[in-house]
Design an enzyme around this catalytic site. Structure first.
Site, short mmCIF file in Angstrom:
data_model
loop_
_atom_site.label_atom_id
_atom_site.label_comp_id
_atom_site.label_asym_id
_atom_site.label_seq_id
_atom_site.Cartn_x
_atom_site.Cartn_y
_atom_site.Cartn_z
N GLY A 45 0.02 -3.54 10.13
CA GLY A 45 -0.15 -3.77 8.70
C GLY A 45 0.91 -4.61 8.02
N GLU A 100 7.44 -1.87 6.10
CA GLU A 100 6.10 -1.28 6.17
C GLU A 100 5.22 -1.89 5.09
OE1 GLU A 100 3.95 0.10 7.67
OE2 GLU A 100 4.45 1.98 8.62
N ASP A 101 3.93 -1.87 5.32
CA ASP A 101 3.00 -2.30 4.27
C ASP A 101 2.74 -1.16 3.28
OD1 ASP A 101 1.73 -1.02 6.40
OD2 ASP A 101 -0.21 -1.88 5.93
N ASP A 104 1.98 6.29 2.83
CA ASP A 104 0.88 7.07 2.24
C ASP A 104 1.25 8.55 2.36
OD1 ASP A 104 -1.64 8.11 1.66
OD2 ASP A 104 -2.72 6.56 2.70
N PHE A 153 -8.08 3.34 -1.99
CA PHE A 153 -7.95 2.74 -0.66
C PHE A 153 -7.81 1.23 -0.83
CE2 PHE A 153 -8.85 1.22 3.53
CZ PHE A 153 -8.18 2.16 4.31
N ARG A 166 -7.57 -7.82 6.59
CA ARG A 166 -6.12 -8.07 6.66
C ARG A 166 -5.77 -9.46 6.14
NH1 ARG A 166 -3.73 -3.86 9.74
NH2 ARG A 166 -4.92 -3.16 11.53
C1 PRP Z 1 -0.86 2.38 8.19
C2 PRP Z 1 0.38 1.75 7.59
C3 PRP Z 1 1.46 2.73 7.93
C4 PRP Z 1 0.73 4.05 7.92
C5 PRP Z 1 1.03 4.78 6.63
O1 PRP Z 1 -0.92 2.05 9.53
O2 PRP Z 1 0.63 0.49 8.13
O3 PRP Z 1 2.03 2.49 9.20
O4 PRP Z 1 -0.66 3.78 8.02
O5 PRP Z 1 0.32 5.98 6.54
P1 PRP Z 1 1.00 7.39 6.46
O6 PRP Z 1 2.13 7.30 5.49
O7 PRP Z 1 -0.11 8.27 5.98
O8 PRP Z 1 1.46 7.79 7.83
P2 PRP Z 1 -2.22 2.22 10.45
O9 PRP Z 1 -2.06 3.43 11.31
O10 PRP Z 1 -3.45 2.13 9.60
O11 PRP Z 1 -2.13 1.01 11.44
P3 PRP Z 1 -2.05 -0.56 11.12
O12 PRP Z 1 -0.69 -0.82 10.54
O13 PRP Z 1 -2.24 -1.18 12.47
O14 PRP Z 1 -3.17 -0.90 10.16
#
Ligand code: PRP
Length: 182
Positions: A45, A100-101, A104, A153, A166
């Protein structure tokens, strides 16, 4: 807010994001007190944010990538974090900035910070483009944040739904009915 891609409503335009990324880059440069700086981009991300942020930090740095996955194609976290790609070099003695992106629930960052401690960096700081505090189940320290967002979302600028969106240049809110479409 305007509708520019089917099912996605713009939350932050490319211009608004660019200005915020420039500001955070300046903040990071000011806060860094010397020594080797490593930007640790959490894949997938953060790849677009990390690319832009790295160019907004006017000082030498190294960039590395760590592949983590927790969602597995759904809009809810599974709580299970998996390393899909490890760092290319050790970070012992380095000042690490995790990029990080989105933070959550905080489960991914909580896991990652524990994991990084075992690699003996000089320091670890966190920069997240987005933070969604209403969903937090673990409290994690965030040193630099781009935008604090409501419980919607979001996709674009690196963020996906089932690996789509993306490449949108903006961040938008995905309509839940579009999220359910095949
Ligand atoms: C997303 C995002 C963070 C994580 C945050 O990754 O990039 O790494 O979720 O969520 P949390 O705080 O609830 O743990 P994802 O697993 O979707 O993978 P990606 O980065 O490959 O899209």
């Amino acid at each position: 807010m305007s509708e520019t891609t089917k099912g996605v409503t713009v939350l932050y335009s490319a211009e608004v994001i660019a200005a915020r990324v420039r500001a955070r880059g300046q903040d990071i440069a000011r806060a860094h007190e010397g020594g080797e700086l490593v930007l640790l981009s959490v894949l997938k991300g953060s790849f677009i944010f990390a690319a832009d942020l790295s160019r907004a930090i006017p000082q030498p740095l190294r960039i590395d990538f760590l592949g983590l996955s927790s969602y597995g194609g759904k809009t809810e976290t599974s709580g299970v974090v998996k390393i899909t790609q490890d760092l290319s070099r050790p970070i012992e003695g380095a000042h690490v900035l995790v990029v990080e992106d989105i933070i959550d629930t905080g489960l991914t960052m909580d896991y990652l910070l524990e994991n990084l401690k075992t690699r003996k960096p000089a320091s670890v700081k966190v920069c997240s483009l987005l933070e969604k505090p209403s969903r937090a189940v673990r409290k994690v320290p965030i040193d630099h944040v781009g935008f604090v967002i409501p419980d919607k979302f979001v996709v674009g600028y690196g963020l996906d739904y089932d690996e789509q969106y993306r490449n949108l240049p903006f961040i938008g809110v995905l309509d839940p009915s579009a999220a359910r479409a095949p």
